[in-house]
Design a protein around this motif. Structure first.
Motif, PDB file in Angstrom:
ATOM      1  N   LYS A 192      61.330  14.216  47.224  1.00  0.00           N
ATOM      2  CA  LYS A 192      59.958  13.878  47.615  1.00  0.00           C
ATOM      3  C   LYS A 192      59.409  12.707  46.801  1.00  0.00           C
ATOM      4  O   LYS A 192      58.206  12.595  46.580  1.00  0.00           O
ATOM      5  CB  LYS A 192      59.052  15.103  47.420  1.00  0.00           C
ATOM      6  N   ILE A 201      53.622  15.885  49.267  1.00  0.00           N
ATOM      7  CA  ILE A 201      53.432  17.342  49.164  1.00  0.00           C
ATOM      8  C   ILE A 201      52.567  17.872  50.297  1.00  0.00           C
ATOM      9  O   ILE A 201      52.400  19.067  50.451  1.00  0.00           O
ATOM     10  CB  ILE A 201      52.836  17.769  47.799  1.00  0.00           C
ATOM     11  N   PHE A 216      55.887  20.863  51.269  1.00  0.00           N
ATOM     12  CA  PHE A 216      56.393  20.971  49.899  1.00  0.00           C
ATOM     13  C   PHE A 216      56.220  22.388  49.347  1.00  0.00           C
ATOM     14  O   PHE A 216      57.148  22.986  48.819  1.00  0.00           O
ATOM     15  CB  PHE A 216      55.675  19.964  48.993  1.00  0.00           C
TER      16      PHE A 216
END
Length: 598
Positions: free
Chosen positions: A426, A452, A456
């Motif tokens: 990420k 996120i 996430f």
């Protein structure tokens, strides 16, 4: 005032705040055994179903201690990171806090961030070790963690159990002995801070306040400081399980006011109430403005319901002041609102509350975050971009900055590898790694907020089997190589699915979305190309094959030329159809992008 105590309960999600609050209510006789139910303070169906607290709940308890009567104002707060704004408002109305830690799980990320919030407001912290009745409790280890974190004496920590009622008397006596009574001057001009409000369809808006100085009496003419509006205090009182009317509410106490306000925008959380006759000179410093993290469009399914949706959102904003929205329109979905949320769970809860409480069916577009775009002609001035469709022509852009966060993940040491892989995937950078105990690690990352927003948190929970806790705070904006990815359906751009993505991720994401849409969009009688594009360059394509209607079904026997004639006729129609064909996109397609890894 010396017999009043205002305190709140703070903890990580699922550490037993609401259960312990239930025991406190029972012990003080605030709620009878007949009325008792689990999560007594959580009055939303949604909170009961999910077993989480979404709203802070204030309630007053009376308790006799060493022959004196005390008034205890308790606020039960949410534990999820998305509702930390609720926690900050509750903390601003209190002098002390019960910090609850689960004896089986130890200190988690949100415990630490809520503790820092409380310490910023100089609150007296009473540590409580909850769930001591469970066989898997680890009191010695967790006590050491609390001592390291707060620096208190091990004897200050109260062992308790929300289920069995162990330690409830000790908690009540600690609240009375350790927390300071509120400061304030009952003879000074009235100064009261609004910390919450709710909408009642019969009585208008009910505002909850904490009196700092002075006294508010029934029938007083009151003035709201920030809006400058004046009202009569038709009814004031204190908050028990129901609203209890009183003739006056004095300094240091918590109460409610009903003054016939009908318009949602007239009550601002954090505003100061004073009297018209003897006004105070300055407003109480409220809480900082909320900064939304995630932006998404909310549109009514029927365009005629636009005004109805606006009313519903305003009423919801009263009860949840961290919701921010402004009108916008989309070519694909018509008129709707651009909303700011504190996180994905917050967004999901708002959508669900709109459907349940206001009977509004809505479509939510792909969530994203806000960016700063700097133009070539004026590289110093940044333009805020909340929606990918607002992005100017790429040839005029100098650079784009995206918001970054500092993320703290506390997990067991066996899950460190998978957690690191997820964060690096990420675009996160590992900043720090600390072993809190032999098998608990705190990992600190700096990563883009946009990464996120999607999935996430869910993926973190699944790779760590629920043992990782996650908390984050914004650290500012940084330069990034971002591009706008458009999705085209049958040659037309679908603006509701446009996204700003990092150039390195664009191809993968475009391919995944195209495959997902191919599954979700129903087949038509013409071929539908689904394309992902950056500018004029197509980076991914999937094709939904045409359905073939059997036009020769009614042709029994006869010459082949009869069948051919019908097929030729169908072919002509198909050509025309492809030129004018409009594709209907089902509602699931807009949210499918969030579940690309399922």
């Amino acid at each position: 005032m010396k017999n009043i105590r205002n305190f709140c309960i703070i903890a990580h999600i699922d550490h037993g705040k609401s259960t312990l609050a239930d025991r406190l209510l029972q012990k003080t006789g605030t709620i009878s055994d007949r009325e008792m139910q689990n999560q007594a303070l959580d009055d939303m169906d949604l909170e009961r179903e999910r077993g989480i607290t979404i709203k802070s709940h204030a309630i007053q308890m009376n308790y006799k201690y060493k022959g004196e009567d005390y008034v205890l104002n308790l606020i039960d707060t949410p534990g999820h990171v998305d509702f930390s704004y609720e926690v900050s408002r509750s903390i601003a109305a209190c002098e002390g806090a019960l910090l609850i830690v689960d004896a089986t799980q130890g200190i988690e990320a949100q415990t630490i961030s809520n503790l820092y919030l409380a310490l910023e407001h100089d609150l007296e912290i009473i540590p409580v070790l909850n769930k001591m009745d469970l066989p898997s409790a680890m009191p010695e280890e967790v006590t050491d963690q609390i001592v390291d974190l707060i620096g208190c004496d091990p004897s200050d920590i109260i062992p308790a159990s929300g289920k069995t009622g162990l330690g409830v008397d000790e908690i009540l006596s600690a609240v009375i002995e350790r927390i300071n009574p509120p400061k304030g001057d009952p003879k000074a001009p009235l100064q009261a801070m609004i910390f919450d409000s709710v909408f009642n369809s019969f009585r208008g808006i009910i505002a909850y306040f904490r009196v700092k100085n002075g006294v508010i009496r029934k029938g007083d003419k009151v003035k709201f400081f920030n809006t400058g509006r004046e009202y009569f205090a038709d009814e004031i009182g204190i908050l028990k399980m129901d609203l209890v009317p009183k003739n006056e509410v004095g300094a240091g106490d918590v109460g409610y006011i009903i003054s016939g306000i009908k318009q949602a925008n007239e009550v601002k959380v954090g505003d100061t109430i004073t009297t018209k006759e003897n006004p105070c000179t300055e407003a109480i410093k409220g809480f900082e403005d909320v900064k939304p993290m995630v932006f998404a469009g909310i549109y009514p399914v029927e365009t005629d319901d636009y005004e109805e949706l606006r009313y519903s959102m305003e009423k919801l904003q009263l009860n949840d002041s961290s919701l921010v929205f402004e009108p916008e329109s989309s070519a694909a979905l018509g008129f709707g609102f651009r909303c700011g949320f504190l996180g994905m769970l917050h967004m999901e809860i708002i959508q669900e509350r709109l459907e349940r409480e206001f009977n509004m069916t809505v479509i939510t577009t792909v969530p994203n975050v806000s960016y700063y775009c700097y133009m070539r002609k004026d590289p110093e001035l940044g333009v805020v971009i909340n929606n990918p469709s607002e992005l100017p022509d790429p040839s005029t852009i100098d650079h784009i900055q995206e918001p970054f966060i500092k993320a703290q993940v506390i997990t067991k040491s066996e899950y460190v590898g998978p957690v690191m892989n997820l964060c690096i995937e990420k675009r996160g950078e590992l900043v720090n790694q600390v072993y809190l105990t032999q098998d608990r690690v705190e990992l600190t990352f700096e990563m883009p907020l946009a990464e996120i927003v999607f999935d996430f948190y869910d993926r973190l929970k699944s790779i760590s089997r629920g043992y990782a806790s996650f908390d984050y705070h914004p650290i500012g904006y940084k330069n990034s190589d971002l591009v706008k990815m458009d999705l085209m359906l049958n040659g037309e751009t679908l603006d509701a699915l446009s996204a700003l993505v990092h150039r390195s991720n664009a191809f993968d994401l475009g391919k995944k979305i195209c495959i997902k849409l191919k599954e979700l969009i129903p087949r038509q009688q013409f071929e539908i190309p689904i394309q992902a594009a950056i500018g004029a360059k197509i980076i991914a394509r999937e094709t939904i094959k045409a359905l073939r209607k059997d036009v020769t079904a009614k042709c029994y026997g006869g010459d082949i030329s009869r069948k051919r004639k019908l097929l030729e006729k169908q072919k002509e129609g198909k050509k025309r159809m492809r030129q004018v064909g409009k594709v209907e996109v089902p509602q699931e397609a807009f949210m499918a992008v969030l579940k690309l890894n399922d």
